[in-house]
Design an enzyme around this catalytic site. Structure first.
Site, PDB file in Angstrom:
ATOM      1  N   ASP A   1       0.815  -1.218   0.000  1.00 27.79           N
ATOM      2  CA  ASP A   1       0.000   0.000   0.000  1.00 27.79           C
ATOM      3  C   ASP A   1       0.849   1.269   0.000  1.00 27.79           C
ATOM      4  OD1 ASP A   1       0.866  -0.542   2.558  1.00 27.79           O
ATOM      5  OD2 ASP A   1      -1.037  -0.118   3.552  1.00 27.79           O
TER       6      ASP A   1
ATOM      7  N   ASP B   1      10.852   0.357   1.273  1.00 30.11           N
ATOM      8  CA  ASP B   1       9.800   0.573   2.271  1.00 30.11           C
ATOM      9  C   ASP B   1       8.496   1.062   1.633  1.00 30.11           C
ATOM     10  OD1 ASP B   1       8.780   0.419   4.823  1.00 30.11           O
ATOM     11  OD2 ASP B   1       9.760   2.227   5.574  1.00 30.11           O
TER      12      ASP B   1
ATOM     13  N   GLU C   1      12.732   1.001  14.781  1.00 33.31           N
ATOM     14  CA  GLU C   1      12.709   2.018  13.715  1.00 33.31           C
ATOM     15  C   GLU C   1      12.604   3.374  14.396  1.00 33.31           C
ATOM     16  OE1 GLU C   1      10.168   3.286   9.719  1.00 33.31           O
ATOM     17  OE2 GLU C   1       9.296   1.831  11.092  1.00 33.31           O
TER      18      GLU C   1
END
Length: 357
Positions: free
Chosen positions: A20, A294, A215
């Site tokens: 997405d 990513d 992260e």
């Protein structure tokens, strides 16, 4: 910085890309128009002004970008199949020969999901049918573009109630494109009992496990991922360096870090100076890591952008890129026979073993 130019022309492996977050803007515009879903722009340039960005934002503000365009895609069968197919085409053009793409089936559904995401009305697309549609798109893409694509199903930290179904879908489609389970979302939310139970079931059933950790969150989140959730790979993991003892242990066990340099800059996960990026230390220590995009839609990037960053700021050489991709192949979630075939493809392309043909 613009999208990158090709700095490594050999076959590549990508292990950390969100479906997405990798949709073509043209596809968003097409389905927005077709479905009558309002978008923040009617041209690619206008849309990208709202959807993508080039200077660091917080992870929270980054995640808000999805609200601009996901209503045009979620809940539509043709859209879900198409974004998977187009991702394979894009990766093939980038020289990627194997990709593992991850997504939450629930965030693309509008039926049998509570709450229904993106403010959609209830429809008839279930999370399981989403998995089937993504599988179709990936398999059609594999046939047409001659690369290999597999998927990872994501649990979401803020929606533990979805996790039992995620692991059941991983089990059902384990030999049909799906290779692993992931946990994504806000790291400030510790793994709930539902997430833990899903990961225990995944381990029991031989389903591979990766977790977004370290992260934006501290090294303790990586500990949770490794020791509580039994992760075999870590998504990002930059903050592992804050805990030298943990870092040494993960170096020793060859834990794989799915590194995303441009992403880590734009989400504020790392300091803005690339010369001080954790990857510099990973490279020095010959850690086990890969280089990934990513969310290339939101970061207006491609794999060459990330390779360009590590070449320019971290002095990566052709040999470093080869090592990174061999690490990625070895740490992929393919079955052993297919993994060996992938490694042989890389060895042959890199001139590391004589061609057997």
């Amino acid at each position: 910085m613009e999208r990158g130019v090709r700095v490594f022309g050999e076959p590549k492996v990508e292990l950390h890309i969100h479906l997405d977050g990798a949709i073509r803007p043209e596809t968003i515009l097409h389905f927005g128009k077709k479905r009558g879903v309002p978008l923040p722009g009617s041209t690619v340039d206008e849309l990208m002004k709202h959807v993508s960005y080039q200077t660091p934002l917080s992870l929270k503000l980054f995640l808000e970008k999805f609200n601009h365009y996901m209503p045009a895609i979620a809940g539509d069968r043709e859209a879900v199949r198409r974004i998977a197919y187009e991702l394979v085409e894009t990766k093939a053009k980038e020289g990627v020969v194997y990709v593992e793409v991850r997504y939450s089936p629930h965030l693309l559904a509008n039926c049998r999901v509570e709450p229904i995401p993106w403010g959609q009305a209830e429809g008839d697309l279930t999370p399981e049918e989403v998995v089937n549609l993504v599988n179709q798109g990936l398999q059609d893409g594999e046939r047409n573009f001659r690369i290999k694509a597999r998927s990872i199903l994501c649990c979401m930290r803020h929606m533990p109630s979805w996790s039992p179904e995620v692991v059941e879908l991983c089990k059902k489609y384990q030999n049909n494109s799906v290779v692993a389970i992931d946990l994504a979302g806000d790291e400030l939310l510790m793994a709930s009992s539902d997430h833990k139970a899903a990961y225990e079931e995944a381990e029991r059933c031989g389903i591979h496990r990766t977790v977004h950790a370290g992260e934006a969150g501290p090294a303790t989140m990586i500990k949770e991922a490794v020791y509580l959730l039994k992760a075999e790979r870590i998504g990002h993991g930059y903050h592992v360096l804050e805990d030298p003892e943990l870092y040494r242990e993960l170096l020793r066990t060859r834990m794989h870090f799915e590194v995303c340099p441009w992403s880590s800059y734009l989400t504020g996960a790392c300091l803005p100076d690339f010369r001080k990026h954790p990857v510099v230390q990973f490279k020095k220590d010959q850690a086990n890591y890969s280089i990934n995009t990513d969310d290339p839609l939101i970061f207006n990037s491609n794999i060459d952008k990330d390779y360009g960053i590590v070449k320019e700021y971290m002095d990566f050489t052709e040999e470093d890129f080869k090592r990174v991709n061999i690490n990625a192949a070895q740490s992929s979630f393919l079955p052993e026979k297919e993994k060996q075939e992938l490694l042989n493809t890389l060895y042959e392309a890199y001139g590391m073993v004589p061609a057997t043909s």
